[in-house]
Scaffold this active site. Sequence first.
Site, PDB file in Angstrom:
ATOM      1  N   ASP A 537       0.945  -1.263  -0.016  1.00  0.00           N
ATOM      2  CA  ASP A 537       0.059  -0.097   0.136  1.00  0.00           C
ATOM      3  C   ASP A 537       0.701   1.273  -0.142  1.00  0.00           C
ATOM      4  O   ASP A 537       2.059   1.090   0.271  1.00  0.00           O
ATOM      5  CB  ASP A 537      -0.784   0.145   1.253  1.00  0.00           C
ATOM      6  N   GLU A 540       2.527   5.180  -3.939  1.00  0.00           N
ATOM      7  CA  GLU A 540       2.232   6.075  -5.027  1.00  0.00           C
ATOM      8  C   GLU A 540       3.823   6.981  -5.226  1.00  0.00           C
ATOM      9  O   GLU A 540       3.959   7.209  -6.382  1.00  0.00           O
ATOM     10  CB  GLU A 540       1.190   7.199  -4.624  1.00  0.00           C
ATOM     11  N   ASP A 613      -9.095   3.763  -1.747  1.00  0.00           N
ATOM     12  CA  ASP A 613     -10.039   3.881  -0.651  1.00  0.00           C
ATOM     13  C   ASP A 613     -11.652   4.573  -1.401  1.00  0.00           C
ATOM     14  O   ASP A 613     -11.529   5.832  -1.090  1.00  0.00           O
ATOM     15  CB  ASP A 613      -9.277   4.943   0.040  1.00  0.00           C
TER      16      ASP A 613
END
Length: 975
Positions: A537, A540, A613
Amino acid sequence: MRAFSSFILLASIVPTVLSVKTQDFKTCSQAGFCRRGRALATRASESATSWKSPYSIDPNTVFIAPNQASFTASVKSSLYPAISFGLDVRVHDDGVVRVRMDEVNGLGKRYDEAASWALIAEPKISSSIQWKVGKKDVRAIYGKGVEVVIEFEPLKVTLLKNGQEEIVLNGRGLLHMEHFRKKEEPKLAVEAEVPEEGLNADDAQKVVKLENPRAWFEGESEDAYWEESFSSWTDTKPKGPQSLFIDVTFPNHGHVYGIPQHASTLDLRTTTGEDPYYSDPYRLYNADTFEYLADSTMSLYGSIPLMHAHSTDSTVGVFNAIGSETWVDISHPTPKSTETYWISESGILDIFLMPGPTPKDVFAQYSSLTGTQALPADWAIGYHQCRWNYISSEDIRTVQKKFDEADMPVDVFWLDIEYAEDHKYFIWDKKNFPDPVDMINDVQDTSRKMVIIIDPHLKRVSSYPVYQEAVERNVLVKQKDGTSEYEGWCWSGSSAWVDFFNPASWDWWKTLFKTHSLGDGKFSWVESTENVYIWNDMNEPAIFNGPEISMPRDNIHYGGWEHRDVHNINGMLFSNLTSQAVMERSTPYKRPFVLTRSFYAGSQRFGAMWTGDNLGTWEHMAVGIKMVLANSIAGFAFSGSDVGGFFGNPEPEMLVRWYHVGAFSPFFRAHAHIDTKRREPFLLDEPYKSIVKDILRLRYSMLPIWYTAFRESSVTGLPVVRPHYVVFPKDEGGFSIDDQFFVGGSGILVKPVTEKGVTEASVYIPEDEVYYDYFSQHAYRSAAKGKNITVPAALHQLPLLIRGGSILPTRERPRRSSTLMKQDPFTLRVALDKTGFNARGELYLDDGTTYSHQEGQFVWKEFKSEKQSKNVIKISSHDLGSEKPTEAVDGVALTTYDGGNAFAKSISSVRVEKLVVLGVASKPKGVKLGGKELEWEYTPGVGAQESKKEGIASVLVIKDPKVAITTDWEISIQL
């Protein structure tokens, strides 16, 4: 997983409002290079009749490579005659055209490595195609009427099919590669006399053009060339402007798809032109956009710069291999044509033109470049249960126990960030997880797996061995000075980030996942087992105190490249190395499972993704389907959305509908925010609990269908879930449909309900064929091509149809996990087509965990129903692997196949326990296997061939024919 909560340690630096803050993310008007790109397009539009691209080829520099379908040439811009660019055009063996242009002998080097991360290998250039050099162009004709033409002045590249333009580069003259320059580079000034009385408007414009003759193309000012600010951050640009603009036109294609990830429709909407749907271009900039809008061009977590263009005549594709932030404008000058404009912050021009001409061809061409979806372990396509966070070892044990008590299947339990001591990943919080290996083994004992999160940020404390080893190896991302370690803030507090562009990090990262001690004080995850898989996770990367909640663009990576150059590729490298680490910890290797949030072209080779999300709303449920379809056609087939939504507390009706959506997504996981109420399916009241239990069992019964679809995707590049234009490329009525889809090539058509209070649904039938309700066997028809039918869709019902002509292999015995189903018998649903005789299906099986299938250890069967004589239907099974040329699986050629291979022998006792034949015209006179009469039962109803009738189809049930799934056999139905 990323959300903000007031009680978290980092509350002082993290916002607490749970809603997307659009002001945290740039619009095009707030990004200097995007402003420049759009301004250039505006000037071109306002000067349409006189506009001409300044870029041209010097014919004297054209060089044809000997015996290869490639050529190079020098490109000049009339704006800057002293600057040179090099053009390289080549045709690959499969007909893909690659167009590259880079600055030559400039003051600096542009980032040119994006393709090397995306491609599986350097493509093979055709040796059979010959370029023809003319006075005005270079061209080549190949294949079935495909032609590529490169015009000299202005530079223009056109791909044609049978004389019709399919793809045009720089047809609108918007190509611009901002060259490297000195900050104080002088302008070409021209003296102009100004009368004492001043200038009128026309005269003033003439003077501007004299003072800056490049203004017509580049604008009158240096807009954010060397520095720009956003909010409280300043982005220094020591290399100056280096943006790249290119217009890509599809003159005969009115629909474009792809460029995920966006929460939008599959058929991409307009952003420019008359009355655009969106005001901003689609943005590709991997970002932690939590609680994102359900209808927006805002960037999300991943970026794949791939676009399909489609019409009733053909499908073509464009892959723009660039790793920097990119904005894409879309317009439709006519209903049958599309103009796109790609505005990138840095990089070289490196575009692959895929000629199709069918969707299947484009998938094959793209997968030959970036690879196919990795064939997952079979358990990975089961149901995954997650939340932020299961708080202890006992919590995991209790949840597992509750699933078993409710008799609900589940394959995987997940742990989010709270398992780790102070968010030091790999290090267990022993207060709440005192016995991690015992906990993992308890899960393994029930034939299930665990997935545990590993985020990319490393807590900057000397007591954290992973951070310390990264420092010692000098493999951390640097600040803009290129030497100082970059410090940002994330869940671990003060954090550093591994620079996976640095080869020195690769082998080291893989050692961290070893489940045995490495000695010499080296860290490895000994408090883990090979039953643990990984969730990547925040890659980015997400940085709480960074610009746009990410990394400063002027940070430095290995090789001296700025973060701006590689931003969209960054997250892929993290999941790539993690996937290799999980695979290589086992001997022999086992297929890894790694879930990633951030991705780029080629990420499909390394695992699965999810849409981030999302919110527990009907709108997010609906757009999640569209996002999964968009990712699927961009090569990333193993995708899904969080069931129930990450944020919020969905009402039971919504949660039930969301389980239907999840059960027909390639990746099926329920997940929830730490502040939400517990919503494991066994906690639901009746009737919701029983409905969800049935949904889970439906998914598990259909796992053979899903696994077969994944196998096909891993070989051909075709998506696991397929929108209508892929399955019916000539049916214009389905080109914009993105709320229903097909599962692989199985013939299953599903339309999940994504609205409250629905009791029936409209399903689009694209052809003159019979479709059967999966549950009720109701036969629906579409006498005219393209018809909407109404089907029951009460809360316990899912609009799920079987296309006539399909055979579906399922396993109907309920088990608590997929691993326990491996020796279970099969049911074959034979849905006869409108002739009343024909149907076909496939089944692919292997051991589901290792790579032995690459050595021929698998079972691949074809089931067929066909007309044997006037009144006889023959249903048969035979081996596909021994009859078709061996294909590549996961990029590895199958050199041998033997239907009696060791794996086939291991399941030789697995049988077909039932055949359900839908649409038989009349009650059979007999049903035989090798002359032996079988036990059967017939329920009269509508026959498949009765084109004017609808209603419950006739059903023939053939009971336990006692045929092995691995053998060839024939059953005859005498009518």
